[in-house]
Design a protein around this motif. Structure first.
Motif, PDB file in Angstrom:
ATOM      1  N   MET A 123       0.848  -1.191   0.000  1.00 52.58           N
ATOM      2  CA  MET A 123       0.000   0.000   0.000  1.00 52.58           C
ATOM      3  C   MET A 123       0.887   1.246   0.000  1.00 52.58           C
ATOM      4  O   MET A 123       1.275   1.745   1.062  1.00 52.58           O
ATOM      5  CB  MET A 123      -0.929  -0.014   1.219  1.00 52.58           C
ATOM      6  N   PRO A 124       1.225   1.781  -1.168  1.00 54.84           N
ATOM      7  CA  PRO A 124       2.136   2.931  -1.243  1.00 54.84           C
ATOM      8  C   PRO A 124       1.582   4.189  -0.591  1.00 54.84           C
ATOM      9  O   PRO A 124       2.342   5.107  -0.266  1.00 54.84           O
ATOM     10  CB  PRO A 124       2.335   3.128  -2.753  1.00 54.84           C
ATOM     11  N   GLU A 125       0.261   4.241  -0.394  1.00 56.43           N
ATOM     12  CA  GLU A 125      -0.324   5.427   0.230  1.00 56.43           C
ATOM     13  C   GLU A 125      -0.017   5.510   1.726  1.00 56.43           C
ATOM     14  O   GLU A 125      -0.202   6.552   2.349  1.00 56.43           O
ATOM     15  CB  GLU A 125      -1.837   5.461   0.012  1.00 56.43           C
ATOM     16  N   ILE A 126       0.468   4.401   2.304  1.00 61.81           N
ATOM     17  CA  ILE A 126       0.857   4.391   3.714  1.00 61.81           C
ATOM     18  C   ILE A 126       2.355   4.624   3.817  1.00 61.81           C
ATOM     19  O   ILE A 126       3.154   3.843   3.317  1.00 61.81           O
ATOM     20  CB  ILE A 126       0.469   3.053   4.382  1.00 61.81           C
ATOM     21  N   VAL A 146      -1.544   5.518  11.607  1.00 65.40           N
ATOM     22  CA  VAL A 146      -1.119   5.517  10.206  1.00 65.40           C
ATOM     23  C   VAL A 146      -0.689   6.913   9.770  1.00 65.40           C
ATOM     24  O   VAL A 146      -1.419   7.888   9.960  1.00 65.40           O
ATOM     25  CB  VAL A 146      -2.253   5.017   9.287  1.00 65.40           C
ATOM     26  N   LEU A 147       0.502   6.980   9.190  1.00 62.30           N
ATOM     27  CA  LEU A 147       0.984   8.196   8.540  1.00 62.30           C
ATOM     28  C   LEU A 147       0.769   8.009   7.044  1.00 62.30           C
ATOM     29  O   LEU A 147       1.378   7.130   6.430  1.00 62.30           O
ATOM     30  CB  LEU A 147       2.465   8.416   8.850  1.00 62.30           C
ATOM     31  N   ALA A 148      -0.123   8.805   6.468  1.00 61.70           N
ATOM     32  CA  ALA A 148      -0.504   8.627   5.066  1.00 61.70           C
ATOM     33  C   ALA A 148      -0.437   9.946   4.316  1.00 61.70           C
ATOM     34  O   ALA A 148      -0.569  11.027   4.901  1.00 61.70           O
ATOM     35  CB  ALA A 148      -1.913   8.044   4.974  1.00 61.70           C
ATOM     36  N   ASP A 149      -0.240   9.843   3.000  1.00 58.43           N
ATOM     37  CA  ASP A 149      -0.204  11.049   2.171  1.00 58.43           C
ATOM     38  C   ASP A 149      -1.563  11.738   2.142  1.00 58.43           C
ATOM     39  O   ASP A 149      -1.662  12.957   2.275  1.00 58.43           O
ATOM     40  CB  ASP A 149       0.224  10.685   0.742  1.00 58.43           C
ATOM     41  N   LYS A 153     -11.624   8.289   4.598  1.00 61.45           N
ATOM     42  CA  LYS A 153     -12.465   7.193   5.069  1.00 61.45           C
ATOM     43  C   LYS A 153     -12.266   5.955   4.196  1.00 61.45           C
ATOM     44  O   LYS A 153     -12.314   4.821   4.673  1.00 61.45           O
ATOM     45  CB  LYS A 153     -13.936   7.619   5.055  1.00 61.45           C
ATOM     46  N   LYS A 154     -12.051   6.186   2.914  1.00 63.14           N
ATOM     47  CA  LYS A 154     -11.837   5.078   1.987  1.00 63.14           C
ATOM     48  C   LYS A 154     -10.564   4.319   2.339  1.00 63.14           C
ATOM     49  O   LYS A 154     -10.545   3.083   2.351  1.00 63.14           O
ATOM     50  CB  LYS A 154     -11.757   5.604   0.558  1.00 63.14           C
ATOM     51  N   LEU A 155      -9.494   5.054   2.659  1.00 61.40           N
ATOM     52  CA  LEU A 155      -8.238   4.409   3.045  1.00 61.40           C
ATOM     53  C   LEU A 155      -8.393   3.700   4.387  1.00 61.40           C
ATOM     54  O   LEU A 155      -7.873   2.595   4.581  1.00 61.40           O
ATOM     55  CB  LEU A 155      -7.116   5.442   3.124  1.00 61.40           C
ATOM     56  N   GLU A 156      -9.126   4.315   5.304  1.00 61.42           N
ATOM     57  CA  GLU A 156      -9.376   3.685   6.601  1.00 61.42           C
ATOM     58  C   GLU A 156     -10.067   2.335   6.421  1.00 61.42           C
ATOM     59  O   GLU A 156      -9.678   1.334   7.034  1.00 61.42           O
ATOM     60  CB  GLU A 156     -10.242   4.607   7.462  1.00 61.42           C
ATOM     61  N   GLN A 157     -11.086   2.297   5.575  1.00 66.20           N
ATOM     62  CA  GLN A 157     -11.807   1.049   5.332  1.00 66.20           C
ATOM     63  C   GLN A 157     -10.915   0.024   4.642  1.00 66.20           C
ATOM     64  O   GLN A 157     -10.973  -1.175   4.943  1.00 66.20           O
ATOM     65  CB  GLN A 157     -13.047   1.324   4.475  1.00 66.20           C
ATOM     66  N   LYS A 158     -10.071   0.486   3.744  1.00 67.09           N
ATOM     67  CA  LYS A 158      -9.150  -0.408   3.043  1.00 67.09           C
ATOM     68  C   LYS A 158      -8.176  -1.067   4.017  1.00 67.09           C
ATOM     69  O   LYS A 158      -7.865  -2.256   3.899  1.00 67.09           O
ATOM     70  CB  LYS A 158      -8.381   0.377   1.974  1.00 67.09           C
ATOM     71  N   LEU A 179     -11.115 -10.714  19.766  1.00 68.22           N
ATOM     72  CA  LEU A 179     -10.490  -9.524  19.194  1.00 68.22           C
ATOM     73  C   LEU A 179     -11.546  -8.582  18.641  1.00 68.22           C
ATOM     74  O   LEU A 179     -12.467  -9.011  17.936  1.00 68.22           O
ATOM     75  CB  LEU A 179      -9.519  -9.934  18.078  1.00 68.22           C
ATOM     76  N   ASN A 180     -11.418  -7.299  18.980  1.00 73.73           N
ATOM     77  CA  ASN A 180     -12.296  -6.284  18.410  1.00 73.73           C
ATOM     78  C   ASN A 180     -11.883  -5.981  16.971  1.00 73.73           C
ATOM     79  O   ASN A 180     -10.749  -6.250  16.561  1.00 73.73           O
ATOM     80  CB  ASN A 180     -12.212  -4.994  19.231  1.00 73.73           C
ATOM     81  N   VAL A 181     -12.794  -5.403  16.215  1.00 73.03           N
ATOM     82  CA  VAL A 181     -12.452  -4.937  14.871  1.00 73.03           C
ATOM     83  C   VAL A 181     -11.387  -3.846  15.000  1.00 73.03           C
ATOM     84  O   VAL A 181     -11.541  -2.919  15.803  1.00 73.03           O
ATOM     85  CB  VAL A 181     -13.693  -4.380  14.149  1.00 73.03           C
ATOM     86  N   PRO A 182     -10.291  -3.939  14.261  1.00 69.38           N
ATOM     87  CA  PRO A 182      -9.227  -2.922  14.378  1.00 69.38           C
ATOM     88  C   PRO A 182      -9.745  -1.520  14.075  1.00 69.38           C
ATOM     89  O   PRO A 182     -10.643  -1.334  13.248  1.00 69.38           O
ATOM     90  CB  PRO A 182      -8.204  -3.375  13.327  1.00 69.38           C
ATOM     91  N   GLU A 183      -9.176  -0.544  14.758  1.00 73.76           N
ATOM     92  CA  GLU A 183      -9.512   0.854  14.520  1.00 73.76           C
ATOM     93  C   GLU A 183      -8.295   1.571  13.953  1.00 73.76           C
ATOM     94  O   GLU A 183      -7.155   1.219  14.260  1.00 73.76           O
ATOM     95  CB  GLU A 183      -9.966   1.526  15.817  1.00 73.76           C
ATOM     96  N   VAL A 184      -8.543   2.589  13.149  1.00 76.37           N
ATOM     97  CA  VAL A 184      -7.472   3.330  12.479  1.00 76.37           C
ATOM     98  C   VAL A 184      -7.518   4.788  12.906  1.00 76.37           C
ATOM     99  O   VAL A 184      -8.591   5.400  12.958  1.00 76.37           O
ATOM    100  CB  VAL A 184      -7.611   3.234  10.943  1.00 76.37           C
ATOM    101  N   VAL A 185      -6.351   5.342  13.224  1.00 81.01           N
ATOM    102  CA  VAL A 185      -6.235   6.767  13.501  1.00 81.01           C
ATOM    103  C   VAL A 185      -5.090   7.313  12.650  1.00 81.01           C
ATOM    104  O   VAL A 185      -4.000   6.745  12.618  1.00 81.01           O
ATOM    105  CB  VAL A 185      -5.992   7.040  15.004  1.00 81.01           C
TER     106      VAL A 185
END
Length: 207
Positions: A123-126, A146-149, A153-158, A179-185
């Motif tokens: 995932m080059p966007e990460i 996550v440090l992203a360019d 929301k689309k990237l979070e879901q991906k 295990l809970n569903v992972p969360e993204v910040v």
């Protein structure tokens, strides 16, 4: 001064160098004085070429204290094919972390940083990430920093969907319920300080 910089890799236990970059700068050429293998850190069985695992070394020219199949604890892989520089020495890739950086998540499954590196490398966007492990509602919880360019929301879901491609993660979320569903910040910059770990286990600090 304008000089070209080359990175070397070695261990004190080996008595010096294991390999060095060439002018192509795509991994380390292994010195003829060392034989290297890549093994699964769990099973200790050899892995396929280009597959990441733990580096095991055998010294070929030390007489006083030779090392035979010494587990370095470093995670890397053998690079297939000849190097464009022309050297025929085998190559290993740059290190991906330590084998002893493992954590147990969910239903007693052990994970290494490399497991998640392989998940996000395509995932080059990460640009960078780390995962904080804690407990919520009597289940393990993963908070993915996550440090992203271009955060979205689309990237979070991906990213969340990527976790579901790991069978053990999916089973622990849907079947064992450990295990809970992972969360993204998304973050703006990396934290300052010393060496940062990919997996930060906060559970040991919780009562």
């Amino acid at each position: 001064l304008g000089g070209e910089v080359y990175i070397n890799y070695g261990l004190n236990e080996v008595g010096g160098g294991i390999g060095s970059e060439c002018k192509i700068h795509k991994g380390y050429h292994v010195f003829p004085s060392v034989h290297v293998e890549i093994v699964n850190p769990k099973t200790r069985e050899p892995v396929d070429i280009e597959e990441y695992g733990e580096l095991v070394v055998t010294t070929l020219n030390r007489e006083a204290m030779p090392l035979i199949r010494y587990r370095t604890g470093d995670m890397t892989r053998l690079i297939d094919g000849d190097c464009d520089c022309g050297l025929k020495l085998p190559r290993i890739d740059y290190l991906k972390g330590r084998a002893d950086d493992k954590v147990v998540i969910g239903a007693a499954e052990k994970y290494y940083p490399i497991n998640f590196d392989l998940l996000f490398d395509p995932m080059p966007e990460i640009k960078d990430y780390w995962i904080e492990i804690s407990t919520r509602n009597e289940k393990d919880a993963l908070l993915v920093h996550v440090l992203a360019d271009k955060p979205s929301k689309k990237l979070e879901q991906k990213i969340i969907e990527k976790f579901y491609t790991m069978d053990s993660i999916k089973i622990d979320i849907e079947t064992t319920k450990t295990l809970n569903v992972p969360e993204v910040v998304f973050i703006d910059k990396l934290p300052k300080g010393g060496k940062r770990r990919r997996l930060v286990d906060k559970r040991k600090f919780l009562k």
